[in-house]
Design an enzyme around this catalytic site. Structure first.
Site, PDB file in Angstrom:
ATOM      1  N   GLN A  94      35.306  30.806  82.446  1.00 53.80           N
ATOM      2  CA  GLN A  94      33.896  30.358  83.011  1.00 53.80           C
ATOM      3  C   GLN A  94      33.771  30.350  84.247  1.00 53.80           C
ATOM      4  O   GLN A  94      33.814  28.922  84.822  1.00 53.80           O
ATOM      5  CB  GLN A  94      33.682  28.992  82.326  1.00 53.80           C
ATOM      6  N   PHE A  95      33.564  31.384  85.151  1.00 52.17           N
ATOM      7  CA  PHE A  95      33.541  31.131  86.444  1.00 52.17           C
ATOM      8  C   PHE A  95      32.331  30.745  87.018  1.00 52.17           C
ATOM      9  O   PHE A  95      32.336  30.095  88.130  1.00 52.17           O
ATOM     10  CB  PHE A  95      33.594  32.589  87.259  1.00 52.17           C
ATOM     11  N   THR A  96      31.356  30.684  86.081  1.00 52.28           N
ATOM     12  CA  THR A  96      30.031  30.036  86.591  1.00 52.28           C
ATOM     13  C   THR A  96      30.143  28.433  86.751  1.00 52.28           C
ATOM     14  O   THR A  96      29.192  27.845  87.238  1.00 52.28           O
ATOM     15  CB  THR A  96      28.799  30.458  85.455  1.00 52.28           C
TER      16      THR A  96
END
Length: 138
Positions: free
Chosen positions: A66-68
């Protein structure tokens, strides 16, 4: 969790881990986080007190990249992800985290697909949602 309408991974009871990898994360962060999660006492004991770990209850884990989580929203209204790790950093650390956690809990860890458009469904029993930052260990 599904990708393209097909189920990729699922668990019954345990942790859904949304894992964000930062460019400056290391293998030490992976080990620390996997151990912290495995021993985090957030499951109820017989008296209804959060006093049991995923190890104690025989729980499972599903880990989704989950880079966000590293969204910067300070300037304007369009988020920026300049702190998120590059693929060269993130993929090996994501895979290392999953295998480390798997070894610790003694069960297969469900995974997503790095960079894929994943549909994740969650039934949050509690609810207990905790953010853990390896750069803020104290």
């Amino acid at each position: 969790m599904s990708i393209g309408g097909e189920e990729k991974s699922s668990i019954k009871s345990g942790f859904l881990v949304l894992l964000g990898v930062e460019e400056r994360d290391t293998r030490e962060d992976v080990d620390w986080l996997a151990n912290k999660l495995a021993n985090l006492r957030v499951f109820d004991d017989d008296e209804g007190v959060m006093n049991r770990s995923i190890l104690d209850v025989g729980g499972e884990a599903l880990v989704v990249s989950q880079f966000t989580l590293f969204a910067s929203y300070k300037k304007g209204n369009r988020p920026s992800w300049f702190r998120a790790g590059s693929h060269e950093v993130s993929i090996p650390l994501y895979e290392s985290f999953c295998s480390t956690l798997e070894k610790i809990i003694g069960k297969p860890v469900g995974t997503g697909e790095f960079g894929a458009n994943m549909q994740v469904a969650l039934v949050n029993d509690g609810p207990v949602t905790i953010c853990i930052d390896t750069k803020n260990k104290e």
